[in-house]
Design an enzyme around this catalytic site. Structure first.
Site: not given
Ligand code: ZN
Length: 315
Positions: A192, A97, A172, A115
């Site tokens: 992605r 991200h 991740h 996150e």
């Molecule tokens: Zn994620």
């Protein structure tokens, strides 16, 4: 007297999703490919709705706009956090991200996405992907181009109760057999890198975002080990996982009755085990596994009773 704001989640189908949000949490969902429960969300892609009390029927985004006093008059166009439960019945795509600056510039004003994950449950030998082995950007690009995923990606074994902090820029992925509660910035921007060459029911591969991934990935990977801090108070064990730039996250394990004081702009609470009550001068309200609620600014003194485990966060 301020009241807890109970929320009804929104659910998202994903090709990697499963049925645990129904079988484990009892949510009324039909799809056997339910990947995500957006439990406390004001993101336009899936807003949670107030389920009782004076604001019943309003979305969290509307509350943020119209009743900023509930959130300590915090500044900002968007409610800053998003709490999800994710059921990875299959592997998620390898992803990364952006940070706030990159997302703001390249994703029409979205927030970046830092996150963190609390492992609610998982299969024996379950793993996640956390980080990569490339030492330079050239090496990173080379390994992506040659498809050397085994060489590039770092795997970590997980067990229930583990906690991972995943700053923007970290490569991740959840792997199959992991059920987590995620606390994140309110963002839906995912780049992605690799999707295992999977196709959906119509035979289409999901889009990859290789260049953007290369732009935002931290190289070399920075490994962050969370050292939880555990504190006993009468009637409860409090575990502090992170106190970082965007959020602080705790686990509260209540046995019997414990007293708290809410003096943050707001507290997000998600019940992961057991049941009990939240008790204030105004009365008591039942909470159980799968309940999500916000304790607003100025909520003040309260007690939690019962045998109940919660993940609690605030900005
Ligand atoms: Zn994620």
């Amino acid at each position: 007297m301020k009241q807890p704001i109970f929320l009804t989640p929104q659910f998202q189908e994903r090709i990697w999703g499963g049925t645990k949000l129904r079988t484990e949490f009892g949510y009324p969902i039909e799809s056997d490919l339910t990947g995500e429960c957006w439990a406390v969300s004001a993101h336009p892609n899936g807003q949670s709705i107030v389920s009782q009390g004076p604001y019943e029927g309003k979305s969290l985004g509307e509350l943020w706009k119209e009743h900023r006093e509930l959130f300590g008059n915090m500044e900002g166009d968007v409610f800053p956090l998003l709490t999800k439960i994710l059921d990875a019945n299959n592997d998620l795509s390898i992803q990364v991200h952006p940070n706030d600056e990159y997302a703001n510039k390249n994703e029409s004003g979205e927030l970046g996405k830092t996150e963190c994950w609390y492992v609610v449950d998982c299969e024996d030998d379950a793993e996640i992907i956390y980080g990569h082995t490339a030492q330079t950007k050239e090496q990173f690009v080379e390994m992506i181009e040659s498809g050397d995923w085994n060489g590039l990606l770092s795997r970590v074994k997980v067990k229930p109760g583990d906690f991972f902090y995943v700053p923007s820029g970290t490569i991740h992925a959840l792997c199959s057999g992991v059920l987590i509660l995620e606390t994140q910035q309110s963002s839906d921007t995912t780049y992605r890198v690799y999707d295992y060459d999977r196709v959906d029911q119509s035979g289409n591969k999901r889009e990859l975002h290789i260049q953007k991934s290369i732009d935002v990935t931290t190289i070399p990977h920075e490994d962050i080990t969370v050292k939880p801090c555990i504190e006993k108070i009468p009637g409860a064990t409090i575990t502090t996982f992170v106190k970082e730039q965007f959020f602080s996250v705790y686990k509260w394990e209540i046995e019997g009755s414990a007293a708290f004081h809410q003096d943050k702009p707001f507290l997000i609470c998600s019940v992961l085990k057991g049941s009990g009550e939240i008790v204030t001068e105004a009365g008591s309200l039942f909470i159980e596994k799968g309940s999500h609620f916000i304790l607003p600014a100025g909520f003040g003194d309260f007690e939690l009773t019962g045998n109940v485990e919660l993940i609690v966060s605030h900005p």
